[in-house]
Write an enzyme that holds these catalytic residues in place. Structure first.
Site, PDB file in Angstrom:
ATOM      1  CD  GLU A 305      -2.625   1.196   0.855  1.00 39.31           C
ATOM      2  OE1 GLU A 305      -2.616   2.779  -0.808  1.00 39.31           O
ATOM      3  OE2 GLU A 305      -2.947   0.420   0.082  1.00 39.31           O
ATOM      4  CG  ASP A 309      -0.840   4.826  -0.777  1.00 40.64           C
ATOM      5  OD1 ASP A 309      -1.582   4.590  -1.932  1.00 40.64           O
ATOM      6  OD2 ASP A 309      -1.646   4.441  -0.052  1.00 40.64           O
ATOM      7  CB  SER A 523      -5.186   1.406  -2.405  1.00 38.14           C
ATOM      8  OG  SER A 523      -5.252   1.292  -1.605  1.00 38.14           O
TER       9      SER A 523
END
EC number: 3.4.14.10
Length: 600
Positions: A305, A309, A523
């Site tokens: 994650e 990002d 995400s």
């Protein structure tokens, strides 16, 4: 000591507890408690397994009322409405703090109550506006203060364990001066919105076989390989920013949040830059620790994650300065490891930190969330107010809309239906939070070129928050198109609808632990959309204008004309096909950046 702690009270904690309890002054000694908050029972999947160890330490957070929040909200609407004369006249930190602060009487009586349990000012941690106060207490003291009993609860699917209770009480005189106390009734598991429905591990990348180009929605050319592998170049082509160069020194910034021990790996970022953004090779972002958040650079501890990002959020906006906040506080704890603190309120920790800063990135993305119904309304409302405070200061806050369609990815295995946790066990859709907060911009997901709604894109209607006026026309227009009786009783038609926008969310090529691979989820969409908001802020600042700030009033009042409407696809969940994408707003995608328009 472990066995003593599991079955009773350690000597040190027993002495502490006796000192705290028996030091109570007469003003609170003997005061009867009145129920403050309760839930029907633990949410689906959570089971009590044992009494909480008496010396297990809790970071107890107490929220005091915000009597002037209505005034702050009025400011937010005015400075965020392009038709208002105050558009862009964002508030200062000091102005926001004043509007968020509790009444002096509330401060006084809560401090008196805390003092009655032995806490002095040096042991209190206050938020910038003093509307939150945090104390560290063993369970035995928390139980005395709150008239409750804590238990260890275990989540059957994940094995996670937390210390919680299903109700708590306060002296009646405090009820008007305390909005909530947590952790108590909050069972949120707070998960990242990445690949949760699709891959448990990173899917290895394979060479693309597509050649040539695809014509985008404004006649722009996009590499055909982007239908198989999404890269920074693909997104710049699709959303028409190939020729735009940001300014590194004009004050524009972008920020990304990290939670749950998700570490952004520098070596992976450098490899990603070398592969996808060569000009950025050798650059880095600013790391900020919040509440003890770590910056572990062991390759084995890199987070999918966090890497996703930072690689796409910062890769799309280079050389705009980027900040990555790592906030500690991981929901599960191991009952035998009693040294660990059980903190599951990471949003409030991050909000307290960020609202205390004078220099904040103008566009911020968060790719985490949970089922709205597992977050007590009192807590959700207060956290949502914190996002409103950021919006009033000119900050655009984006959240992933979720990866479960109209559900949560945790439906009943036999029926595929989703159920309420309010004691009625009703069949319902499951909205997500914080995407459901009306003061944030929720980002859904798309796939392919031309874009359609990706099947997991979270969307629906809040059960907590009423529909804000800025989206009345758009949402009512969608509801009028639905066949009468469609999903009747499964959703709250008068609730805040989400998402507000959408972006690509499938087959993003990242670097993780030195290897390239694909990830998917909203995400991907949130940092992508946030990056393009940051590009717009860059252009506005260069033109002497303010940052865009809270986006939704602008988007719904006319900004949608600068976005590309997604009209195909749906977001199944809870045993249904979910909501269909259509012309105009829909609870799956709404709009994505339109290459034909730029709002400066």
């Amino acid at each position: 000591m472990r066995f003593l702690a599991r079955t009773g009270l350690s000597l040190a904690s027993a002495l502490l507890a006796s000192q705290l309890v028996y030091a109570a002054p007469k003003s609170f000694r003997g005061c009867s408690h009145k129920l403050k908050e309760s839930i029907a029972g633990p949410p689906h999947g959570w089971t009590p397994v044992a009494a909480a160890p008496k010396d297990h330490v809790i970071d107890l957070k107490i929220a005091l009322p915000q009597p002037n929040f209505g005034t702050l909200e009025k400011h937010l609407w005015e400075v965020s409405d392009p038709s208002h004369t105050r558009y862009g006249a964002h508030l200062s930190k000091e102005e926001v703090d004043e509007l968020m602060s509790p009444h002096p009487e509330s401060l006084s009586i809560v401090d008196e109550w805390l003092a009655s349990h032995g806490f002095d000012e040096s042991q209190l941690v206050r938020s910038p506006a003093k509307d939150w106060v945090t104390i560290r207490v063993p369970v035995v003291v928390a139980e005395e203060m709150l008239g409750t009993t804590y238990h260890i609860y275990e989540h059957s699917a994940s094995g996670d364990s937390i210390v919680r209770t299903t109700s708590y009480s306060l002296p009646e005189v405090l009820h008007d001066h305390i909005d909530l106390v947590q952790p108590t009734t909050m069972f949120a598991r707070f998960k990242p919105m990445k690949s949760s429905l699709h891959w448990s591990t990173l899917t290895p990348a394979s060479p693309s076989t597509s050649t040539g180009t695809i014509t985008g929605p404004a006649g722009n050319q996009v590499d055909a390989s982007c239908n198989e592998t999404v890269t920074v170049t693909c997104l710049k082509q699709l959303y028409n920013s190939v020729d735009y160069n940001t300014t590194a020194t004009n004050g524009n910034q972008i920020g990304l949040t990290g939670y749950l021990g998700q570490y952004a790996n520098y070596d992976d970022l450098e490899q990603f830059y070398e592969l996808e953004v060569p000009d950025a090779y050798g650059s880095n972002f600013t790391f900020v620790s919040v509440n003890g958040g770590q910056n572990d650079q062991d390759p084995a501890d890199a987070g999918v994650e966090a890497n996703l990002d930072t690689q796409f959020g910062f890769g799309l906006t280079y050389p705009t300065p980027g900040t990555f906040w790592s906030t500690a506080g991981e929901p599960p704890f191991i009952p035998d490891s009693l040294e660990a603190n059980d903190t599951n309120e990471p949003y409030s920790y991050w909000l307290s930190y960020i609202l205390d800063q004078t220099d904040i990135p103008q566009a911020i993305s968060t790719s985490y969330g949970d089922d709205e119904q597992t977050v007590p309304y009192s807590y959700a409302s207060r956290v949502c107010n914190g996002f409103a405070a950021l919006g009033a200061r000119g900050i655009s806050i984006m959240f992933s809309s979720g990866d479960g369609g109209v559900g949560d990815g945790d439906a009943d295995p036999a029926t595929q239906e989703c159920y309420s946790n309010d004691g009625t066990n009703r069949t319902i859709f499951i909205p997500g939070f914080p995407a459901s907060c009306p003061y944030v911009t929720a980002v859904g997901g798309t796939v392919n070129i031309p874009e359609t709604a990706v099947f997991f894109s979270g969307g629906g209607f809040s059960d907590y928050f009423a529909r804000p006026s800025y989206q009345d026309s758009a949402v009512e227009g969608y509801l009028e198109k639905l066949v009468p009786g469609t999903y009747e009783g499964l959703y709250n038609a008068s609730g805040r609808g989400y998402p507000d926008v959408a972006a690509q969310a499938y087959n993003f090529l990242i670097v993780y632990q030195g290897q390239t691979g694909y990830v998917a989820g909203t995400s991907c969409a949130s940092p992508t959309f946030t990056a393009f908001v940051s590009l717009l802020n860059d252009a506005r600042i260069n033109a002497g204008k303010s940052s865009l700030g809270f986006l939704n009033p602008f988007i719904y009042s006319g900004g949608y004309a600068g976005l590309n409407d997604i009209t195909e696809g749906n977001n199944p969940g809870c045993g249904t096909e979910g909501f269909n994408a259509t012309i105009g707003w829909d609870p799956g995608t709404y709009c994505v950046p339109d290459p034909a328009h730029r709002q400066n």
